[in-house]
Enzyme design. Sequence first.
Site, PDB file in Angstrom:
ATOM      1  CD  GLU A 124       0.021  59.038  55.513  1.00  0.00           C
ATOM      2  OE1 GLU A 124       0.129  60.002  54.725  1.00  0.00           O
ATOM      3  OE2 GLU A 124       0.982  58.327  55.848  1.00  0.00           O
ATOM      4  CG  HIS A 132      18.054  49.016  61.172  1.00  0.00           C
ATOM      5  ND1 HIS A 132      19.305  48.525  61.462  1.00  0.00           N
ATOM      6  CD2 HIS A 132      18.013  49.170  59.827  1.00  0.00           C
ATOM      7  CE1 HIS A 132      20.006  48.382  60.335  1.00  0.00           C
ATOM      8  NE2 HIS A 132      19.234  48.779  59.337  1.00  0.00           N
TER       9      HIS A 132
END
Length: 305
Positions: free
Chosen positions: A60, A278
């Site tokens: 993060e 993806h």
Amino acid sequence: MQQNKYIKWFAVAATIGMLLILLGGALVTKTESGMGCGRHWPGCNGQLIPDEITVEVLIEFSHRLVTGTVGILIVILAVWSWKKFGHIRETKFLAAMAVFFLILQALIGAAQVLWGQGDFILALHFGISLISFASVLLLTLLIFEVDRKFDADHLRIGPKLKFHTIGVTLYSYIVVYTGALVRHTESSLICSDWPLCRNDSFALPNNMYEWVQMGHRFAAALIVIWLGYIAWHAFTQYKEQRAIYWGWIIAFIIVLLQATTGMLVVLTKLNLAVALLHSLLISLLFGLLCYMVLLVSRSRSKAKN
């Protein structure tokens, strides 16, 4: 000429950086690291730089650092290109879009950390970042076009291809949104089989999560078919216009790879590398589709379809 070289390298760096923001955001979501810094922003767990580093904190906090650094690059690129290439029709619009949507995605991310957001709002986050990426990518291509090395001038595109170009690009955003919704509603593995939710049954989905997953699969299947048709049309009608011909061939190849990785995400039970690939492929596809829209906006009418 030397100054053009500098801005080109800077634009490439900003484009790669924006791509890293997209993948970093996907990584945060897929590893469930969004609360790695707690309910603190822009600091992390009450500190400017966290002293206790866990995997979630590292993912993060690194994403925030990359976003901040690349954000500065994009603002500089926008101002630089505005001043140097403002005479090119699309430059000012793309520069403003890149900065606006970068700030917007950062604010949505901050709001999620500080107050939390619903899944349907969070699903917009990736899509908004994608618009900023596409704007930076197109701005970079415009900068490189100054040397006239691209075969993208004097295009003649028929009304049929114009319609399909704009239509499939807008539709691709729906595919992106449904894919983001799959992640944020944690519906990725609700269907263990592929292409059906349960290959031994043709029954309708049983709950919201299955509807989200199967809705995304249907949307993805439709864009594969649509791009396949456009690629065939370009192959048969636009061989003499290389930018159009190769653009749609490459778009079809990317969407096939995208569909393949989508299948592998399910079959590998959400393998992280496959899932990130993806996300990378849909980012590249959307950027390419936006470029095709740019070419359409420049083209003159073509007698044939």
